[in-house]
Design a protein around this motif. Structure first.
Motif, PDB file in Angstrom:
ATOM      1  N   ASP A  12       9.266  -1.257 -16.704  1.00  0.00           N
ATOM      2  CA  ASP A  12       8.978  -2.436 -15.901  1.00  0.00           C
ATOM      3  C   ASP A  12       8.867  -2.087 -14.417  1.00  0.00           C
ATOM      4  O   ASP A  12       8.213  -2.801 -13.661  1.00  0.00           O
ATOM      5  N   GLU A  13       9.482  -0.978 -14.001  1.00  0.00           N
ATOM      6  CA  GLU A  13       9.499  -0.615 -12.591  1.00  0.00           C
ATOM      7  C   GLU A  13       8.135  -0.099 -12.138  1.00  0.00           C
ATOM      8  O   GLU A  13       7.506   0.706 -12.820  1.00  0.00           O
ATOM      9  N   ILE A  14       7.707  -0.564 -10.981  1.00  0.00           N
ATOM     10  CA  ILE A  14       6.431  -0.136 -10.422  1.00  0.00           C
ATOM     11  C   ILE A  14       6.423   1.376 -10.213  1.00  0.00           C
ATOM     12  O   ILE A  14       5.436   2.059 -10.515  1.00  0.00           O
ATOM     13  N   GLY A  15       7.512   1.922  -9.677  1.00  0.00           N
ATOM     14  CA  GLY A  15       7.583   3.352  -9.399  1.00  0.00           C
ATOM     15  C   GLY A  15       7.385   4.197 -10.641  1.00  0.00           C
ATOM     16  O   GLY A  15       6.686   5.221 -10.607  1.00  0.00           O
ATOM     17  N   ALA A  16       7.991   3.782 -11.750  1.00  0.00           N
ATOM     18  CA  ALA A  16       7.850   4.532 -13.001  1.00  0.00           C
ATOM     19  C   ALA A  16       6.410   4.486 -13.495  1.00  0.00           C
ATOM     20  O   ALA A  16       5.872   5.485 -13.988  1.00  0.00           O
ATOM     21  N   ARG A  17       5.771   3.349 -13.341  1.00  0.00           N
ATOM     22  CA  ARG A  17       4.382   3.216 -13.785  1.00  0.00           C
ATOM     23  C   ARG A  17       3.439   4.048 -12.918  1.00  0.00           C
ATOM     24  O   ARG A  17       2.491   4.656 -13.424  1.00  0.00           O
TER      25      ARG A  17
ATOM     26  N   THR B  39       0.851  -1.184   0.000  1.00  0.00           N
ATOM     27  CA  THR B  39       0.000   0.000   0.000  1.00  0.00           C
ATOM     28  C   THR B  39       0.887   1.233   0.000  1.00  0.00           C
ATOM     29  O   THR B  39       1.788   1.350   0.839  1.00  0.00           O
ATOM     30  N   LEU B  40       0.654   2.135  -0.946  1.00  0.00           N
ATOM     31  CA  LEU B  40       1.502   3.313  -1.102  1.00  0.00           C
ATOM     32  C   LEU B  40       0.677   4.587  -0.997  1.00  0.00           C
ATOM     33  O   LEU B  40      -0.504   4.618  -1.381  1.00  0.00           O
ATOM     34  N   GLU B  41       1.297   5.637  -0.493  1.00  0.00           N
ATOM     35  CA  GLU B  41       0.656   6.940  -0.454  1.00  0.00           C
ATOM     36  C   GLU B  41       0.804   7.607  -1.820  1.00  0.00           C
ATOM     37  O   GLU B  41       1.851   7.484  -2.468  1.00  0.00           O
ATOM     38  N   PRO B  42      -0.224   8.313  -2.282  1.00  0.00           N
ATOM     39  CA  PRO B  42      -0.119   8.989  -3.583  1.00  0.00           C
ATOM     40  C   PRO B  42       0.816  10.186  -3.523  1.00  0.00           C
ATOM     41  O   PRO B  42       1.095  10.732  -2.440  1.00  0.00           O
ATOM     42  N   GLU B  43       1.317  10.591  -4.675  1.00  0.00           N
ATOM     43  CA  GLU B  43       2.114  11.804  -4.752  1.00  0.00           C
ATOM     44  C   GLU B  43       1.267  12.997  -4.332  1.00  0.00           C
ATOM     45  O   GLU B  43       0.038  13.006  -4.503  1.00  0.00           O
ATOM     46  N   LYS B  44       1.915  14.002  -3.786  1.00  0.00           N
ATOM     47  CA  LYS B  44       1.199  15.176  -3.279  1.00  0.00           C
ATOM     48  C   LYS B  44       0.348  15.828  -4.362  1.00  0.00           C
ATOM     49  O   LYS B  44      -0.739  16.338  -4.092  1.00  0.00           O
ATOM     50  N   SER B  45       0.826  15.797  -5.604  1.00  0.00           N
ATOM     51  CA  SER B  45       0.124  16.471  -6.699  1.00  0.00           C
ATOM     52  C   SER B  45      -1.234  15.850  -7.009  1.00  0.00           C
ATOM     53  O   SER B  45      -2.084  16.490  -7.631  1.00  0.00           O
ATOM     54  N   VAL B  46      -1.463  14.602  -6.572  1.00  0.00           N
ATOM     55  CA  VAL B  46      -2.745  13.942  -6.843  1.00  0.00           C
ATOM     56  C   VAL B  46      -3.431  13.466  -5.564  1.00  0.00           C
ATOM     57  O   VAL B  46      -4.417  12.740  -5.627  1.00  0.00           O
ATOM     58  N   SER B  47      -2.928  13.868  -4.395  1.00  0.00           N
ATOM     59  CA  SER B  47      -3.503  13.394  -3.131  1.00  0.00           C
ATOM     60  C   SER B  47      -4.926  13.895  -2.920  1.00  0.00           C
ATOM     61  O   SER B  47      -5.687  13.309  -2.141  1.00  0.00           O
TER      62      SER B  47
END
Length: 259
Positions: free
Chosen positions: A129-134, A5-13
């Protein structure tokens, strides 16, 4: 299976409650992920070896899609390796962002890959392929839509959603109307238009989710503890609501407990 579970980036929170990532690297393994009503629609990108099917509908899903309010219990079925990235969205964005009737997406989905802008996002997602990039690609996609559509968002309904969530679904609708200076009829009409369900039903779903979390964590000595902690009239009422949303009674859902 790996789950995060990840927190969204501030720009889309403002738009995204949280991000869920499911991943399996074992081939030929059959996976079933149950999903129950939680009050939040979502955007999902899925990459699977043999496709993603939603049961009991046995519906094959596209790689990028929106889903609306999940009211009836479903299961996501996969065989083999997979990755799922799910952006749980605050439910006031569906209609304004994607120009779809929120009510039409209840227990349903909307194929974003079939849209020009969605297809572009899929091609970008497949380059990495990286989750972070996606996650960054999807976040940027939502941020760009927000910049273009923010004037059409109903922020009063967003405020109503947050108050219901903060109260764990137990805030009387009359009190909510007083705070927002809206009649109950106006609130329910706008809520249904934006969210796809009424404010009362959304409250019931949030109330159910709170009780489900306590039940799953087994933080109770007897079922009545959950019943009264979450504002249900009595144990029979709680069992009826729980079964409607999960298809099971609380005892069958957590069979190791006896009350």
């Amino acid at each position: 299976m790996q789950f995060e579970t990840l927190e969204p980036e501030k720009s889309v929170s403002l738009l995204v409650k949280r991000i869920l990532v499911f991943e399996e690297s074992i081939p030929d393994l059959k996976t079933s992920l149950p999903f129950f009503a939680d009050g939040y629609p979502g955007l999902m990108f899925q990459e699977t070896e043999n496709g993603l099917h939603v049961m009991p509908h046995n519906k094959a899903m596209p790689r990028l899609f929106l889903y609306g309010q999940t009211i009836k219990p479903i299961e996501l079925m996969m065989e083999g390796r997979y990755r799922l990235i799910i952006f749980q969205l605050y439910p006031f964005v569906l209609k304004s962002f994607f120009e779809v009737a929120a009510k039409d997406l209840n227990d349903g989905c909307y194929d974003l890959e079939g849209r020009e802008d969605g297809d572009v996002q899929v091609q970008r997602l497949l380059q990495y392929d990286e989750i972070g990039a996606r996650i960054t690609i999807i976040s940027n996609y939502l941020r760009d839509i927000f910049q273009a559509k923010k004037a059409s968002l109903d922020f009063a309904i967003r405020g109503a959603i947050l108050r219901i969530v903060d109260s764990k679904g137990q805030m009387p609708i009359a009190q909510l109307c007083d705070e927002l200076h809206l009649t109950e009829r106006t609130l329910e009409r706008r809520f249904l238009d934006v969210v796809g369900i009424s404010a009362k039903q959304f409250s019931r779903i949030i109330q159910f989710q709170e009780s489900l979390e306590q039940l799953t964590r087994k933080e109770y000595s007897k079922l009545a503890d959950i019943v009264y902690a979450h504002g249900y009239a009595d144990q029979s009422h709680f069992i009826r609501v729980f079964k409607a949303f999960t298809g099971k009674t609380p005892k069958k859902f957590v069979p190791s407990r006896r009350d």
